[in-house]
Motif scaffolding. Sequence first.
Motif, PDB file in Angstrom:
ATOM      1  N   UNK A 104      49.409  46.285  35.309  1.00 11.99           N
ATOM      2  CA  UNK A 104      50.573  45.409  35.289  1.00 11.99           C
ATOM      3  C   UNK A 104      50.203  43.999  35.737  1.00 11.99           C
ATOM      4  N   UNK A 105      50.901  43.025  35.185  1.00 13.35           N
ATOM      5  CA  UNK A 105      50.835  41.661  35.690  1.00 13.35           C
ATOM      6  C   UNK A 105      52.242  41.317  36.156  1.00 13.35           C
ATOM      7  N   UNK A 106      52.376  40.216  36.855  1.00 10.36           N
ATOM      8  CA  UNK A 106      53.650  39.929  37.519  1.00 10.36           C
ATOM      9  C   UNK A 106      54.562  38.972  36.751  1.00 10.36           C
ATOM     10  N   UNK A 107      53.971  38.052  36.019  1.00 11.49           N
ATOM     11  CA  UNK A 107      54.776  37.067  35.287  1.00 11.49           C
ATOM     12  C   UNK A 107      53.855  36.327  34.326  1.00 11.49           C
ATOM     13  N   UNK A 108      54.454  35.520  33.466  1.00 10.30           N
ATOM     14  CA  UNK A 108      53.684  34.635  32.582  1.00 10.30           C
ATOM     15  C   UNK A 108      53.825  33.184  33.051  1.00 10.30           C
ATOM     16  N   UNK A 145      66.758  20.281  34.158  1.00 11.09           N
ATOM     17  CA  UNK A 145      66.908  20.676  32.767  1.00 11.09           C
ATOM     18  C   UNK A 145      66.563  22.122  32.488  1.00 11.09           C
ATOM     19  N   UNK A 146      65.577  22.645  33.228  1.00  7.37           N
ATOM     20  CA  UNK A 146      65.116  24.021  33.004  1.00  7.37           C
ATOM     21  C   UNK A 146      65.914  25.013  33.843  1.00  7.37           C
ATOM     22  N   UNK A 147      66.314  24.572  35.033  1.00  3.64           N
ATOM     23  CA  UNK A 147      67.015  25.466  35.958  1.00  3.64           C
ATOM     24  C   UNK A 147      66.092  26.116  36.960  1.00  3.64           C
ATOM     25  N   UNK A 148      64.790  25.840  36.858  1.00  2.00           N
ATOM     26  CA  UNK A 148      63.794  26.396  37.781  1.00  2.00           C
ATOM     27  C   UNK A 148      62.708  25.361  38.028  1.00  2.00           C
ATOM     28  N   UNK A 149      62.024  25.503  39.158  1.00  3.16           N
ATOM     29  CA  UNK A 149      60.979  24.541  39.519  1.00  3.16           C
ATOM     30  C   UNK A 149      59.757  24.717  38.625  1.00  3.16           C
ATOM     31  N   UNK A 150      59.304  23.644  37.979  1.00  2.35           N
ATOM     32  CA  UNK A 150      58.112  23.748  37.143  1.00  2.35           C
ATOM     33  C   UNK A 150      56.841  23.472  37.947  1.00  2.35           C
ATOM     34  N   UNK A 151      55.721  23.887  37.404  1.00  2.00           N
ATOM     35  CA  UNK A 151      54.430  23.433  37.902  1.00  2.00           C
ATOM     36  C   UNK A 151      54.005  22.249  37.057  1.00  2.00           C
ATOM     37  N   UNK A 168      62.025  32.260  34.815  1.00  2.00           N
ATOM     38  CA  UNK A 168      62.253  32.672  36.204  1.00  2.00           C
ATOM     39  C   UNK A 168      61.692  31.611  37.148  1.00  2.00           C
ATOM     40  N   UNK A 169      62.013  31.743  38.433  1.00  2.00           N
ATOM     41  CA  UNK A 169      61.406  30.885  39.439  1.00  2.00           C
ATOM     42  C   UNK A 169      59.948  31.320  39.623  1.00  2.00           C
ATOM     43  N   UNK A 170      59.060  30.370  39.732  1.00  2.00           N
ATOM     44  CA  UNK A 170      57.631  30.690  39.823  1.00  2.00           C
ATOM     45  C   UNK A 170      57.283  31.361  41.154  1.00  2.00           C
ATOM     46  N   UNK A 171      56.615  32.523  41.117  1.00  2.41           N
ATOM     47  CA  UNK A 171      56.136  33.147  42.357  1.00  2.41           C
ATOM     48  C   UNK A 171      55.057  32.301  43.036  1.00  2.41           C
TER      49      UNK A 171
END
Length: 226
Positions: free
Chosen positions: A25-29, A173-179, A207-210
């Motif tokens: 498993x991986x956790x996110x993209x 604009x996205x609704x979540x913090x970008x990198x 999603x919000x970045x882990x």
Amino acid sequence: MVSTSSLLIKLLVIQSLLVLCIARDFDFFYFVQQWPGSYCDTKQSCCYPKTGKPAADFGIHGLWPNYKDGSYPSNCDPNSPYDQSKISDLISRMQQSWPTLACPSGTGSSFWSHEWEKHGTCSESILNQHGYFKSTLDLKNKIDLLQILQDAGIHPDGRFYSLNSIKNALKGGIGHTPGIECNVDASGKTQLYQIYICVDTSGSNIIECPVLPNGKCTSNVEFPSF
């Protein structure tokens, strides 16, 4: 007979380990888009694809499986090579939204092959090859980074903008913090290069970045024209 049985057991163990590696498993993209003006405005420069100069818009770099500790799997299944015939219905969209800028000038197939084999094979238990590329293209359609920035008065005009203003505009604009990742132009100035957006393991929901990447940005960054 003993040696044959021993060999068979070893082969089965190796096969099982390979399956576990592929299925882990991986956790996110990370969904990563890059600004072509910043890719090209470096000492290395760039080459336009054989289809011509791409649009002055953020282009897809890739969809990358990641772990919450910041590490990531790669090259998970050597038995699943890139096969362009499986995505023939997506090629025109990929040429537009996922253009290659590497030299020498190419069609994009080498770039897409690299992305599938290094990253896509690590999500194969969820997304087959067609699903991987289609999901990535669909994410691009959902998120118009350039429009979000321009709506906030941030334009690719060669001027410098505060990193905080870029982050705040994108988060709004996205609704979540970008990198945000920066690189250095041909004269050594820091410029806006890549935007990382986190997506759940289905490849469809933002999603919000882990964990966020180390972006190597200064407090003010250039947004070059293209």
